[in-house]
Design a protein around this motif. Sequence first.
Motif, short mmCIF file in Angstrom:
data_model
loop_
_atom_site.label_atom_id
_atom_site.label_comp_id
_atom_site.label_asym_id
_atom_site.label_seq_id
_atom_site.Cartn_x
_atom_site.Cartn_y
_atom_site.Cartn_z
N LYS A 29 0.79 -1.23 0.00
CA LYS A 29 0.00 0.00 0.00
C LYS A 29 0.83 1.28 0.00
CE LYS A 29 -4.06 -2.16 1.82
NZ LYS A 29 -5.22 -2.11 2.71
N THR A 30 2.16 1.16 0.09
CA THR A 30 2.93 2.40 0.11
C THR A 30 4.27 2.29 -0.61
OG1 THR A 30 1.87 3.11 2.14
CG2 THR A 30 3.95 4.16 1.59
N ALA A 31 5.14 1.43 -0.12
CA ALA A 31 6.49 1.36 -0.71
C ALA A 31 7.05 -0.03 -0.44
CB ALA A 31 7.40 2.40 -0.07
N LEU A 32 7.92 -0.46 -1.34
CA LEU A 32 8.45 -1.81 -1.24
C LEU A 32 9.41 -1.94 -0.06
CD1 LEU A 32 8.94 -4.68 -2.36
CD2 LEU A 32 10.68 -3.70 -3.87
N ALA A 181 1.47 7.10 6.78
CA ALA A 181 0.96 6.07 5.87
C ALA A 181 0.34 4.92 6.67
CB ALA A 181 2.08 5.57 4.97
N LEU A 182 1.05 4.48 7.71
CA LEU A 182 0.55 3.35 8.50
C LEU A 182 -0.72 3.73 9.26
CD1 LEU A 182 3.95 1.90 9.67
CD2 LEU A 182 2.20 0.68 8.34
N ALA A 183 -0.75 4.97 9.78
CA ALA A 183 -1.96 5.41 10.49
C ALA A 183 -3.15 5.36 9.54
CB ALA A 183 -1.76 6.83 11.03
N THR A 184 -2.92 5.73 8.26
CA THR A 184 -3.99 5.69 7.26
C THR A 184 -4.41 4.25 6.97
OG1 THR A 184 -3.04 7.67 6.28
CG2 THR A 184 -4.68 6.49 4.98
N ILE A 185 -3.41 3.41 6.76
CA ILE A 185 -3.70 2.01 6.41
C ILE A 185 -4.51 1.33 7.50
CG2 ILE A 185 -2.62 -0.27 6.09
CD1 ILE A 185 -0.29 1.26 4.66
N TYR A 186 -4.14 1.61 8.78
CA TYR A 186 -4.78 0.90 9.89
C TYR A 186 -5.90 1.70 10.55
CZ TYR A 186 -0.82 -2.29 9.46
OH TYR A 186 0.10 -3.18 9.00
N GLY A 187 -6.14 2.93 10.05
CA GLY A 187 -7.18 3.76 10.68
C GLY A 187 -6.81 4.18 12.09
N LEU A 188 -5.54 4.51 12.31
CA LEU A 188 -5.07 4.90 13.65
C LEU A 188 -4.83 6.41 13.71
CD1 LEU A 188 -2.40 2.07 14.03
CD2 LEU A 188 -4.68 2.14 15.08
N ARG A 431 -12.44 9.54 3.53
CA ARG A 431 -11.76 9.03 4.72
C ARG A 431 -10.28 8.77 4.41
NH1 ARG A 431 -15.78 6.16 5.94
NH2 ARG A 431 -15.13 4.31 4.81
N ILE A 432 -10.02 8.12 3.29
CA ILE A 432 -8.64 7.79 2.92
C ILE A 432 -7.82 9.06 2.70
CG2 ILE A 432 -7.22 6.85 1.05
CD1 ILE A 432 -9.40 4.62 0.76
N LEU A 433 -8.38 9.99 1.93
CA LEU A 433 -7.62 11.19 1.58
C LEU A 433 -7.37 12.05 2.81
CD1 LEU A 433 -9.28 12.01 -1.86
CD2 LEU A 433 -6.95 11.17 -1.46
N THR A 434 -8.36 12.13 3.69
CA THR A 434 -8.20 12.95 4.88
C THR A 434 -7.09 12.39 5.77
OG1 THR A 434 -10.55 13.43 4.77
CG2 THR A 434 -9.43 13.99 6.83
N ALA A 435 -7.08 11.08 5.93
CA ALA A 435 -6.05 10.46 6.76
C ALA A 435 -4.66 10.70 6.18
CB ALA A 435 -6.31 8.96 6.89
N LEU A 436 -4.57 10.81 4.87
CA LEU A 436 -3.27 11.04 4.23
C LEU A 436 -2.85 12.50 4.29
CD1 LEU A 436 -3.61 8.73 1.10
CD2 LEU A 436 -2.03 8.42 3.01
N GLY A 437 -3.72 13.37 4.84
CA GLY A 437 -3.34 14.76 5.02
C GLY A 437 -4.00 15.71 4.03
N ILE A 473 -4.54 2.69 -1.01
CA ILE A 473 -4.88 2.45 0.40
C ILE A 473 -6.05 1.46 0.51
CG2 ILE A 473 -5.69 3.53 2.54
CD1 ILE A 473 -2.76 4.20 1.80
N HIS A 474 -6.98 1.57 -0.38
CA HIS A 474 -8.07 0.57 -0.38
C HIS A 474 -7.48 -0.82 -0.59
CE1 HIS A 474 -11.84 -1.44 -1.15
NE2 HIS A 474 -11.38 -1.87 -2.30
N GLY A 475 -6.48 -0.89 -1.46
CA GLY A 475 -5.81 -2.17 -1.67
C GLY A 475 -6.14 -2.75 -3.02
N TYR A 476 -5.09 -2.96 -3.84
CA TYR A 476 -5.33 -3.51 -5.18
C TYR A 476 -5.69 -4.99 -5.10
CZ TYR A 476 -3.32 0.90 -6.63
OH TYR A 476 -3.08 2.22 -6.79
N ALA A 477 -5.29 -5.62 -3.99
CA ALA A 477 -5.62 -7.04 -3.84
C ALA A 477 -7.13 -7.22 -3.77
CB ALA A 477 -4.96 -7.60 -2.59
#
Lengths: 800, 344
Positions: A29-32, A181-188, A431-437, A473-477
């Motif tokens: 969801k962010t970087a390798l 990034a992690l706060a966004t991914i996990y909703g923290l 929600r996703i965009l807001t969490a990302l700033g 962030i939603h996840g391509y999987a």
Amino acid sequence: MWISLSWLGDFVDLGSRTPEEIADDLTMKTALIEAVERRGAFGEEVVVGKVLERNRHPNADRLNLCVVDVGEGEPLQIVCGAPNVDAGQTVAVAKVGAVLPGDFKIKKSKIRGVASHGMICSESELRLGEDHDGIMVLEDGLEVGAPFERVRGVADVVLEIDNKSVTHRPDLWGHEGFARALATIYGLDFAAAPVDASLRAGGGPIDVRIEASELCGRYHALFATGAFGGRAPGWLRRRLSHCGLRPISLAVDLSNYVMLEIGQPTHPFDARTLRGGVIRIRRAGEGERIVTLDGEERSLPPDACVIADGERAVAVAGIVGGAESGIEADTTDLVLESAWFEPIAVRRTSTALGLRTDALARFEKHLDPDLSERAVRRFAALLREVAPDATVAPEFVAAGETRQAPRNVVLRPARCRAKLGVDLDAGDMTRILTALGFSVAEAGDELAVEVPPFRATRDVDDEDDLIEEVGRIHGYAAIEPSLPEVACGPVELEPVTTAWRAAGRALRERLGFAEVLSYPFVDDDVLARAGLADDGPAMELRNPLQATARRLRRSLVPYLLEFVDRNVKSVEDVRLFECGRVFRPSEDAASLPVEPLHLGAAWGERTTRPDGSGGVLRRLRGALEEVFDAVGRTFEARAVDESSRAAWMHPTRSATVSAGGEEVGRFGQVHPRIADRFGWRGEVALLELDLSAIVATPAHVRPYAPLARHPAATVDVSFVAPYDVSYRTVVEGLTSASKRLERVELVDEYAGEGLEAGARSLTLGLRFRVADRTLTDEEVTKELGRVRARIEELGGRVRG
Amino acid sequence: MTDDLNRELERAVEQARSALSSVSTLDELEALETRVLGRKGELTGMLRRIGTLPPEQRGPFGQAANREKSALAEAVEARREELRNASLAGVRDFDPTTPGIRPARGHQHPVLAIRREIEEIFLSMGFLVLDGPEVETEHYNFEALNIPGHHPARDMQDTFWLETAPDVSFVMRTHTSPMQVRAMERFGVPIRAVVPGRVYRNETCDATHEATFHQVEGLVVDRGISVAHLKGVMGAFLGRLFGREVTVRLRPHYFPFVEPGFELDFQCVHCEGAGCSVCKRSGWIEMLGCGMVHPRVLEAGGADPEEFTGFAFGVGIDRLAMMRHVIEDIRHFHAGDLRFFEQF
């Protein structure tokens, strides 16, 4: 770049998630994430020890033989090479069985004939620092035998980021960005690094003048006093070394810490060394030189941006500091530089200097200019925290006006859904965009999105960039694969590709050729060996890998010769072909070169066979016929004349190939001069065809004749004739001499012993027929008479 | 009269049977068959003499004689089979493990073999297979693909530049992606096409790096194309290429000419994702770069990004060939050494 999980914990509470889970989620969801490594955990086998004795090693001057108490019954005998080891020291001992960072296993060993039961550790062996000149001496009073990690180790896990995966993300060059990034991914919840808000922009003891404002958009100078040459606290040094940076001094470590934390590089100067009460940010002067922190003297490229005092350059902007102005052990007065440098310019200077640094890696990504001031405030806050005795001047100098303009982008949820192929509503996107700033406001069917400055410099500038954020962030999987519905229509290969395939199949499957590939850059020597050094105008590389390999090939012959040579010594019969583009400059220099697809084939044999038994040249001509059959075209071959003969071609045993009235190739035996130059025995014949030109000629449809009702009469005729009387002339002559001659077939060709030079014997199979009856013997004899007469007319001598 | 003939028949059959049991070769058997059953044979002769019998006896005798004749013929066939089997059961004169005789065998370049497989897979899915120039303009190689002038990919160390007149700028194409825009210009949209071909990087060669290698570019542009379609087509392609279901993942990655951009990894086929030396312990192998065609690239190709969306991918096939055959050094591909090619 390494990211520490404990450091991330300053900004986001990751709870009980495992490092592997975090690494996977960041990767997807962010970087390798390239690696997950443990740091600061040493296990039960690394313990506190006390050196009881230090003796000379009996067989080596530089080694010591130590007796070390590790809290077990018997003290251990350990060979130690460190110069600073001494009796009475408390040390860290890796016992037999310990595994140190880097998968370094400690085993019982013999060193110069003396048994050693473990190792006394240095800082670097435990990845606690870079000091590997001597062992690490611990404070007295520690419990001997206690696991060392309980005394000093602070276990941490670090993630290795693939830097290439964040080249477009200046905000991800520090821990804070990954925490967001992690706060966004996990909703923290995410908390940014605290800064000193009390500082004010104002004046200071040193004047700052930006003289090259196109290269430096912002410049901040912070002033402080303290023991800057001293050590930073252990936790801070540990975080740096866990992330791969060597702890150096309080000022340098704090500067590096701020960089790894928020992504903004800063540079500490020793205020004593700055002359003239001024910092000038200017272009380098003509021939200006500087000794950089690594001790090397470098000459500055003329357009480089430098930081100078009243007299000379003290740093190369954004890349490296000067040796003379750096922090020393006794530095007490600090000037901290934080700035925004023009990313393309610093990158260019770095390339010119051949020097890449951690600072450059960040500046070249185009940082948010406002981050410069934030770094000064963060540095001040940290300094107050770790060195209460230090004082920070309440005012810092701020110069330059460059700011990232706010960017507003409209996101249409319908387009986002359509492009991702996933069912998300506007609320999910918000929600996703807001969490990302990002700031998001609903406006009818659309979302009005304001891009924060730290994402707006290079990364996010239009709607599809926002769709990427949402999708990632939603996840391509989570996207269900499906096949597109498309209109149905005929598809095909390019005609020249079809010809390549057909010709290649014939050469490989019917004739046993191997398909090879060579470089299109031809080495001058290779060209010269093929006699093609002056083969007409060629495209040339401006920056070749090797200075001698700058020309683009106009022919496949040079490397075919090299490849024959490579194999002819070990293989009796060499058959190779290549299909590839050749390059000829266009008449019009502004147009791309012409790139026809050529087919080149080589047939080489180590032993010469007598001609007529099918030497390589005639067999290669057979290959030529197969190729033309395969691509469905016809050709004519003509003895090559002097003007169109390439230097590699044998003067008499060579030919040009034409199709549709155009010359489309040539073949022939390799000139003896070239064969001698390679030192070949035997024979090598080459063929080169322009497939692009051949497929442009009309396709050949095989003619059909109704099946004959009456039998034919078949007769062989042999005659000797000069080579100058071509086979084609003979066939045409005979066909016109006898109307009943249906077909002529070559049965045998012979030259050599028993025949004069330039002459050959041909045996032809003749088939006579008429449509409405069977020919009588007398009729056949009469036709044969006509044929023999024509052969004699053409200059042949009929045998038998 | 009948009795004589009957007796004669009986005797002839008896003699024939006893002779049959004593013949030991196929030739003797043939001679016997001719003597007894042939056109001028004994039994045939007796049947001819049937006319000498009184009419009421002809029928019964004829039936009896024909019965004997066909019984004898069967016995001859049986004996023939016995003798043939006995003769074939002799000395072994063929070894099936000795290699057969074959025509001279040529060799396909392992990279071009994969290239052709990929072409076939996409032809079967209705894709055009196109060609493009290897010397490319700076415009198509970079600008049209949204790669601005200061992008690291344009640095001197990555790109081969050609000597040209001062007002033009040519490169050895660094990827097959320039064909995205050229294909849209040539065929318009909607389009689905693949472009196999050679690409060039100004890199020093070693066991894993080459200055030239092969890529296959793919492009699908139509109304309503989404990431879901990218996943679907890539799954179908890889399934065919590997001949079995492969687990893939799309990992976000940045390429200037797509948005969103991905790297597609497939689960390591050696360790099934557990982590091994082939996949550098990660369980995944990086396979190709792909993404949704950037609106600016669609515009450069003359397509309206409001109406059309698309996906593109680029796969390096030298590495696939190396994986398939476990080839240790990429330089073999261009070295022209027959000891290498003879293995394919």
